[in-house]
Write a protein that holds these residues in place. Structure first.
Motif, mmCIF file in Angstrom:
data_model
loop_
_atom_site.group_PDB
_atom_site.id
_atom_site.type_symbol
_atom_site.label_atom_id
_atom_site.label_comp_id
_atom_site.label_asym_id
_atom_site.label_seq_id
_atom_site.Cartn_x
_atom_site.Cartn_y
_atom_site.Cartn_z
ATOM 1 N N THR A 384 0.836 -1.254 -0.014
ATOM 2 C CA THR A 384 -0.114 0.096 -0.134
ATOM 3 C C THR A 384 0.929 1.317 -0.112
ATOM 4 O O THR A 384 2.038 1.166 0.484
ATOM 5 C CB THR A 384 -0.814 0.034 1.226
ATOM 6 N N ASP A 385 0.221 2.391 -0.620
ATOM 7 C CA ASP A 385 0.832 3.558 -0.625
ATOM 8 C C ASP A 385 -0.242 4.710 -0.512
ATOM 9 O O ASP A 385 -0.785 5.117 -1.462
ATOM 10 C CB ASP A 385 1.680 3.913 -1.703
ATOM 11 N N MET A 406 7.844 3.085 -4.276
ATOM 12 C CA MET A 406 7.729 2.425 -5.540
ATOM 13 C C MET A 406 8.800 1.637 -5.695
ATOM 14 O O MET A 406 8.578 0.420 -6.393
ATOM 15 C CB MET A 406 7.767 3.547 -6.696
ATOM 16 N N ASN A 407 10.131 2.035 -5.284
ATOM 17 C CA ASN A 407 11.069 0.871 -5.196
ATOM 18 C C ASN A 407 11.056 -0.198 -4.524
ATOM 19 O O ASN A 407 11.301 -1.279 -4.888
ATOM 20 C CB ASN A 407 12.488 1.817 -4.766
ATOM 21 N N ARG A 408 10.335 -0.112 -3.449
ATOM 22 C CA ARG A 408 9.848 -1.207 -2.643
ATOM 23 C C ARG A 408 8.833 -2.277 -3.337
ATOM 24 O O ARG A 408 8.933 -3.422 -3.379
ATOM 25 C CB ARG A 408 9.256 -0.898 -1.355
ATOM 26 N N PHE A 409 7.856 -1.375 -4.015
ATOM 27 C CA PHE A 409 7.015 -2.131 -4.873
ATOM 28 C C PHE A 409 7.729 -3.117 -5.959
ATOM 29 O O PHE A 409 7.280 -4.217 -6.408
ATOM 30 C CB PHE A 409 5.924 -1.156 -5.470
ATOM 31 N N LEU A 410 8.652 -2.409 -6.526
ATOM 32 C CA LEU A 410 9.253 -2.944 -7.633
ATOM 33 C C LEU A 410 10.044 -4.180 -7.249
ATOM 34 O O LEU A 410 10.118 -5.077 -8.105
ATOM 35 C CB LEU A 410 10.274 -2.032 -8.218
ATOM 36 N N LYS A 411 10.310 -4.158 -6.108
ATOM 37 C CA LYS A 411 11.156 -5.464 -5.469
ATOM 38 C C LYS A 411 10.345 -6.763 -5.336
ATOM 39 O O LYS A 411 10.904 -7.674 -5.389
ATOM 40 C CB LYS A 411 12.096 -5.113 -4.219
ATOM 41 N N LYS A 412 9.126 -6.106 -4.764
ATOM 42 C CA LYS A 412 8.253 -7.332 -4.230
ATOM 43 C C LYS A 412 7.173 -7.678 -5.057
ATOM 44 O O LYS A 412 6.438 -8.694 -5.010
ATOM 45 C CB LYS A 412 7.727 -7.006 -2.742
ATOM 46 N N CYS A 413 6.871 -6.925 -5.924
ATOM 47 C CA CYS A 413 5.544 -6.954 -6.653
ATOM 48 C C CYS A 413 5.551 -8.133 -7.893
ATOM 49 O O CYS A 413 6.553 -8.407 -8.429
ATOM 50 C CB CYS A 413 5.272 -5.782 -7.739
ATOM 51 N N ASN A 414 4.562 -8.974 -7.561
ATOM 52 C CA ASN A 414 4.565 -10.388 -8.573
ATOM 53 C C ASN A 414 2.975 -10.561 -8.853
ATOM 54 O O ASN A 414 2.158 -10.062 -8.441
ATOM 55 C CB ASN A 414 5.577 -11.580 -8.030
ATOM 56 N N ALA A 437 4.990 7.586 -13.039
ATOM 57 C CA ALA A 437 3.927 6.629 -12.718
ATOM 58 C C ALA A 437 3.355 5.804 -13.783
ATOM 59 O O ALA A 437 3.325 4.545 -13.585
ATOM 60 C CB ALA A 437 2.684 7.456 -12.321
ATOM 61 N N GLU A 438 3.238 6.249 -14.902
ATOM 62 C CA GLU A 438 3.033 5.495 -16.106
ATOM 63 C C GLU A 438 3.922 4.289 -16.116
ATOM 64 O O GLU A 438 3.396 3.365 -16.748
ATOM 65 C CB GLU A 438 2.935 6.231 -17.487
#
Length: 727
Positions: A384-385, A406-414, A437-438
């Protein structure tokens, strides 16, 4: 393994939900434990917890309520049992006995009703109850929490001696009191208690005349408190016996403590079991307060929350009697990212938080306030953000913080992640922030993550429209009043209504027009196009609803017409059959009438019989000759029908007889009117009216106009009396 961090729980206000549930717990230890709840790491554990809460919730609505699970925590006692040569007090054993009793009651209850409480009984079956623990305590300690006299033979002898000694002390003191009172040595109060010992209240002037030990005096010194010499020796012996009693009790408690020590793990298991039941009960009570249910849990990555409420907002609005608007939202592999746009204060953020909070609650073993037809699934991570999150301590601006997130999201998002981002891309230059953002959104999309974002950025709305498995959505607004309707609409981006809202709030039109000229014409046109589309969609929705209503009405009327047509057709067919049958009978009747007339004229009987037999032969030739078997079946059916008809007729006759008997009884009980000459009357069960000409004895001559008849008065019914003529 499921892992949802504390940051997500804080963003979604999950601790507030825990606080509400904690307040519903019965015990302090369960309250503290509730505040520490986090989502389950394994889906199967969460599903079991949900089933347990669902079963407990159902018990709150029925008559077969679950027994009380209250208990006093024994954590201190469990700690002492770990220490060698330690001793538990009497109060501790009372708490242990209560713990055992509550556990035993619940285990017995769930076993008895295991068909209704499948999961709660399965949980209870893991607890091994040892009845010897509670039995050993009850042998030593009574229900009032006192050591029993017969706990040991030694204690029984000591207490017997104590009772005898107390009796001797009372007897000797009473004797000394009477003697001192008779000699007027005592004050008005006569006696008192000092250090739990009875003493005489002796006047100071007579203190030397009374033998005994001085125990004290009054504040003024006018009274001296003396324990008589006669009771002094007995008191010393009583003190020794009390010491012996205390020592014996210590021995008993030490022995009982040593007996309990091997069962420490079992007692700890009982306490954990009751804590878990207390937490389940609190979750169930909370579920009832927010009208929560257990939706269908899907193994696929898809969910559909139908009529979902934000629980915190729902309870808050309930107190102020304000309406809470439910939301319906769904995500599945072919529609896995939703971009919500529209004006501020329209409910975008609360929709986002509702989805996130309900998902976290579900994965923490809590029922959620949705329609029972809803479907849910589990995610390994929820990112969440939400909110500004500007950090003064870490010297981070809003945009810096968001880039870090966003950096945290990029590391953990799947593909097993649910991400929720509020006001995606804000905090920097709109052009540059929107572009970045896009790019982030494209990465999340490529990784097949599921998510919901809210934004005002046009480029993100356009991207959602271009991506096959993403979809735009907007929070609906009333186009005339510009008031939010708090309803999510999927499939279309929302206008920000920036200039419309500004105009509604009193900003001069000249300034609004000037502002429009300062921005790119294409953006204004794009936003206006979206706003116009929303207006058109609102009109279409109303038209669609109206058409749907008309369609339902038309279907209903069509069905009614079909039923009426079917009834008319059946009647026509039956009338046709009746007509054909009657025509045949008329034809036969005419033939027979013709034969009768011929016979009347010529009186030839043989000719009549010949013609009649020819007629019968012709009619019989028209009838189909049916097989013998069919005839038998028809006759059997006819007999069966005749039998049923006879039975029905018999019942009807009985009912008619009863009705006639009742009617006759009413008529018999009905007071008969005295008949007079000139009265209009009729025969009982008759219709013709006549007038009484004369009455003689019990008979009357009734004139019917054409004829007269002599009738008994009992057979006549009064109809009307001739009004006397005015003179």
């Amino acid at each position: 393994m499921i892992k949802i961090d504390q940051k997500t729980l804080q963003d979604l206000e999950f601790p507030k939900v825990l606080s509400h549930i904690s307040a519903l717990c019965v015990t302090d230890i369960a309250r503290d434990r509730t505040l520490e709840i986090i989502p389950f790491k394994e889906k199967k554990d969460a599903v079991i917890a949900l089933k347990e809460v669902e079963e407990y919730t159902s018990s709150l609505q029925g008559d077969n309520s679950i027994p009380n699970h209250g208990f006093e925590p024994v954590s201190k006692e469990l700690h002492l049992l770990q220490i060698e040569n330690s001793m538990l007090e009497v109060g501790s054993f009372r708490k242990i006995a209560s713990l055992c009793n509550s556990t035993s009651t619940l285990l017995t209850f769930f076993k008895k009703f295991k068909e209704f409480y499948v999961y709660l009984n399965a949980k209870s079956e893991n607890v091994i109850y040892i009845k010897e623990i509670e039995g050993a305590i009850h042998l030593i300690i009574d229900r009032y929490g006192e050591i029993k006299d017969d706990a040991t033979p030694e204690l029984q002898n000591i207490r017997r001696s104590l009772n005898g000694m107390k009796a001797k002390i009372n007897s000797s003191f009473t004797s000394a009191l009477s003697q001192a009172a008779s000699q007027d040595y005592l004050d008005e109060i006569k006696e008192s208690f000092i250090d739990n010992r009875r003493v005489l209240a002796v006047k100071a002037m007579h203190r030397k005349k009374v033998k005994g030990a001085v125990m004290g005096s009054s504040k003024t010194g006018s009274i001296v408190f003396i324990e008589p010499i006669a009771t002094l020796n007995y008191s010393r012996e009583l003190h020794n016996l009390l010491f012996d009693e205390d020592e014996e009790i210590k021995k008993i408690l030490k022995k009982l403590t040593n007996f309990m020590r091997p069962y420490r793990e079992d007692l700890a298991a009982y306490q954990e079991y009751l804590i878990s039941i207390d937490i389940i009960a609190a979750k169930a009570k909370y579920a009832k307060s927010i009208q929560a249910v257990l939706p269908t849990i899907s193994d696929e990555k898809q969910f559909h929350f139908q009529d979902a409420y934000h629980p915190i907002l729902y309870l808050s609005n309930l107190k102020t009697k304000t309406k809470t608007f439910p939301q319906s939202i769904e995500l599945h592999p072919e529609k896995r990212i939703i971009v919500i746009s529209g004006p501020n204060a329209g409910g975008k953020s609360i929709t986002l938080k509702t989805v996130g909070l309900l998902q976290v609650m579900l994965q923490s073993g809590m029922l959620i306030p949705v329609n029972p037809k809803s479907e849910a699934c589990f995610f390994d991570r929820i990112l969440t953000d939400i909110g500004d999150n500007q950090s003064i301590e870490n010297h981070l601006s809003t945009y810096s913080y968001r880039l870090k997130m966003m950096n945290r999201f990029l590391k953990k998002c799947n593909d097993k992640t649910l991400f929720l981002i509020d006001e995606f891309g804000t905090g920097s230059d709109p052009e540059l922030g929107g572009a970045l953002a896009e790019t982030f959104l494209e990465v999340f999309y490529e990784r097949e993550a599921f998510g919901i974002i809210t934004t005002h950025y046009t480029n993100l709305k356009m991207l959602a429209n271009e991506l096959p498995y993403a979809i735009n959505a907007n929070m609906q607004f009333d186009q005339k009043t510009l008031q939010p309707l708090y309803k999510l609409y999927l499939g279309e981006a929302g206008s920000s209504f920036t200039f419309e809202v500004a105009q509604k709030n009193g900003i001069p039109y000249s300034l609004i027009n000037k502002a429009k000229k300062k921005i790119e014409r294409s953006k204004v046109r794009f936003d206006k196009t979206i706003a116009d589309l929303q207006k058109e969609r609102a009109k279409l929705r109303k038209t669609s609803e109206s058409l749907k209503s008309e369609e339902v009405k038309a279907k209903s009327e069509s069905k009614q017409l079909e039923e009426i047509n079917a009834k008319i057709q059946n009647k026509l067919e039956s009338y046709q059959e009746l007509y054909d049958s009657n025509q045949k009978l008329i034809y036969l009747g005419k033939k027979i009438d013709s034969l009768a007339e011929t016979y009347f004229n010529n009186n030839r009987k043989k000719q009549l019989m010949d013609e009649f037999m020819k007629l019968i032969a012709v009619e019989n030739s028209k009838r189909k000759k049916e097989p013998l078997k069919v005839k038998k079946e028809v006759k059997a059916k006819e007999k069966q029908v005749e039998k049923e008809v006879e039975q029905k007729v018999s019942v009807i006759r009985k009912e008619k007889k009863k009705e006639k008997a009742v009617q006759k009884k009413k008529e018999e009980n009905k007071p008969k009117m005295e008949l007079k000459v000139g009265d209009k009357v009729r025969m009982q069960n008759g219709k013709a009216l006549g007038t009484i000409d004369t009455i003689e004895k019990n008979k009357a001559i009734v004139n019917y106009g054409i004829f007269t008849t002599n009738v008994s008065l009992d057979e006549l019914e009064f109809v009307e009396r001739k009004k006397p003529s005015k003179k």
